[in-house]
Design a protein around this motif. Sequence first.
Motif, mmCIF file in Angstrom:
data_model
loop_
_atom_site.group_PDB
_atom_site.id
_atom_site.type_symbol
_atom_site.label_atom_id
_atom_site.label_comp_id
_atom_site.label_asym_id
_atom_site.label_seq_id
_atom_site.Cartn_x
_atom_site.Cartn_y
_atom_site.Cartn_z
ATOM 1 N N GLU A 150 0.826 -1.208 0.000
ATOM 2 C CA GLU A 150 0.000 0.000 0.000
ATOM 3 C C GLU A 150 0.862 1.261 0.000
ATOM 4 N N LEU A 151 1.945 1.266 0.781
ATOM 5 C CA LEU A 151 2.837 2.423 0.801
ATOM 6 C C LEU A 151 3.509 2.624 -0.555
ATOM 7 N N GLY A 152 3.889 1.538 -1.197
ATOM 8 C CA GLY A 152 4.440 1.636 -2.546
ATOM 9 C C GLY A 152 3.423 2.215 -3.516
ATOM 10 N N GLY A 153 2.170 1.870 -3.313
ATOM 11 C CA GLY A 153 1.099 2.429 -4.139
ATOM 12 C C GLY A 153 0.984 3.937 -3.974
ATOM 13 N N LEU A 154 1.226 4.423 -2.774
ATOM 14 C CA LEU A 154 1.196 5.874 -2.552
ATOM 15 C C LEU A 154 2.331 6.573 -3.279
ATOM 16 N N VAL A 155 3.489 5.941 -3.303
ATOM 17 C CA VAL A 155 4.627 6.499 -4.049
ATOM 18 C C VAL A 155 4.256 6.623 -5.520
ATOM 19 N N ARG A 156 3.632 5.592 -6.058
ATOM 20 C CA ARG A 156 3.200 5.623 -7.454
ATOM 21 C C ARG A 156 2.103 6.656 -7.672
ATOM 22 N N LYS A 157 1.121 6.693 -6.764
ATOM 23 C CA LYS A 157 -0.004 7.620 -6.885
ATOM 24 C C LYS A 157 0.478 9.071 -6.895
ATOM 25 N N ALA A 158 1.524 9.356 -6.138
ATOM 26 C CA ALA A 158 2.085 10.709 -6.092
ATOM 27 C C ALA A 158 2.871 11.049 -7.361
ATOM 28 N N LEU B 197 5.827 9.935 -8.097
ATOM 29 C CA LEU B 197 7.254 10.066 -7.812
ATOM 30 C C LEU B 197 8.125 9.149 -8.655
ATOM 31 N N ILE B 198 7.636 7.991 -8.979
ATOM 32 C CA ILE B 198 8.451 7.036 -9.745
ATOM 33 C C ILE B 198 8.833 7.627 -11.093
ATOM 34 N N GLU B 199 7.849 8.198 -11.761
ATOM 35 C CA GLU B 199 8.109 8.793 -13.068
ATOM 36 C C GLU B 199 8.920 10.082 -12.955
ATOM 37 N N LEU B 200 8.616 10.886 -11.925
ATOM 38 C CA LEU B 200 9.294 12.175 -11.781
ATOM 39 C C LEU B 200 10.787 12.037 -11.525
ATOM 40 N N ILE B 201 11.179 10.966 -10.857
ATOM 41 C CA ILE B 201 12.606 10.789 -10.547
ATOM 42 C C ILE B 201 13.226 9.659 -11.357
ATOM 43 N N ASP B 202 12.487 9.166 -12.333
ATOM 44 C CA ASP B 202 12.963 8.096 -13.208
ATOM 45 C C ASP B 202 13.414 6.877 -12.392
ATOM 46 N N ASP B 203 12.601 6.526 -11.395
ATOM 47 C CA ASP B 203 12.837 5.346 -10.550
ATOM 48 C C ASP B 203 14.226 5.351 -9.905
ATOM 49 N N ASP B 204 14.694 6.553 -9.530
ATOM 50 C CA ASP B 204 15.998 6.705 -8.871
ATOM 51 C C ASP B 204 15.784 6.544 -7.368
ATOM 52 N N ARG B 205 15.999 5.366 -6.864
ATOM 53 C CA ARG B 205 15.667 5.038 -5.480
ATOM 54 C C ARG B 205 16.485 5.810 -4.444
ATOM 55 N N PRO B 206 17.763 6.099 -4.693
ATOM 56 C CA PRO B 206 18.478 6.948 -3.725
ATOM 57 C C PRO B 206 17.844 8.335 -3.583
ATOM 58 N N VAL B 207 17.328 8.876 -4.673
ATOM 59 C CA VAL B 207 16.639 10.166 -4.601
ATOM 60 C C VAL B 207 15.397 10.036 -3.727
ATOM 61 N N LEU B 208 14.643 8.982 -3.943
ATOM 62 C CA LEU B 208 13.430 8.756 -3.163
ATOM 63 C C LEU B 208 13.755 8.594 -1.677
ATOM 64 N N LEU B 209 14.766 7.820 -1.369
ATOM 65 C CA LEU B 209 15.156 7.642 0.027
ATOM 66 C C LEU B 209 15.618 8.970 0.623
ATOM 67 N N GLY B 210 16.383 9.726 -0.130
ATOM 68 C CA GLY B 210 16.822 11.043 0.347
ATOM 69 C C GLY B 210 15.639 11.959 0.643
ATOM 70 N N ALA B 211 14.631 11.917 -0.210
ATOM 71 C CA ALA B 211 13.431 12.724 0.024
ATOM 72 C C ALA B 211 12.716 12.266 1.290
ATOM 73 N N PHE B 212 12.614 10.958 1.477
ATOM 74 C CA PHE B 212 11.977 10.438 2.692
ATOM 75 C C PHE B 212 12.761 10.828 3.942
ATOM 76 N N LEU B 213 14.078 10.822 3.842
ATOM 77 C CA LEU B 213 14.905 11.242 4.977
ATOM 78 C C LEU B 213 14.703 12.721 5.291
ATOM 79 N N ALA B 214 14.519 13.539 4.257
ATOM 80 C CA ALA B 214 14.245 14.960 4.469
ATOM 81 C C ALA B 214 12.891 15.142 5.161
ATOM 82 N N ILE B 215 11.914 14.356 4.765
ATOM 83 C CA ILE B 215 10.600 14.402 5.414
ATOM 84 C C ILE B 215 10.730 13.998 6.879
ATOM 85 N N ALA B 216 11.460 12.921 7.135
ATOM 86 C CA ALA B 216 11.650 12.452 8.514
ATOM 87 C C ALA B 216 12.334 13.525 9.361
#
Length: 73
Positions: A17-25, A27-46
């Motif tokens: 379900e959480l992965g679905g939220l990433v897709r719904k937002a 983010l996958i397309e916006l960052i071209d599935d760059d997972r370090p970018v996604l993790l960095g964004a999550f760390l900034a949120i945290a």
Amino acid sequence: MRDWQIKRRERTKQLIELGGLVRKAGLIELIDDDRPVLLGAFLAIAAKLQGEEREQMLALWRRRGKRAFEQSG
């Protein structure tokens, strides 16, 4: 079914379900599935959530999220 199996299934469902939220937002397309970018964004949120603006950020993000859910039906 054993207790650990039930908990594992619940956790798996939650992660999907959480992965679905990433897709719904989008983010996958916006960052071209760059997972370090996604993790960095999550760390900034945290980090934001550990700061003084925690309650304001939660309220803002909650409003935006509710609107997005309502718009997507």
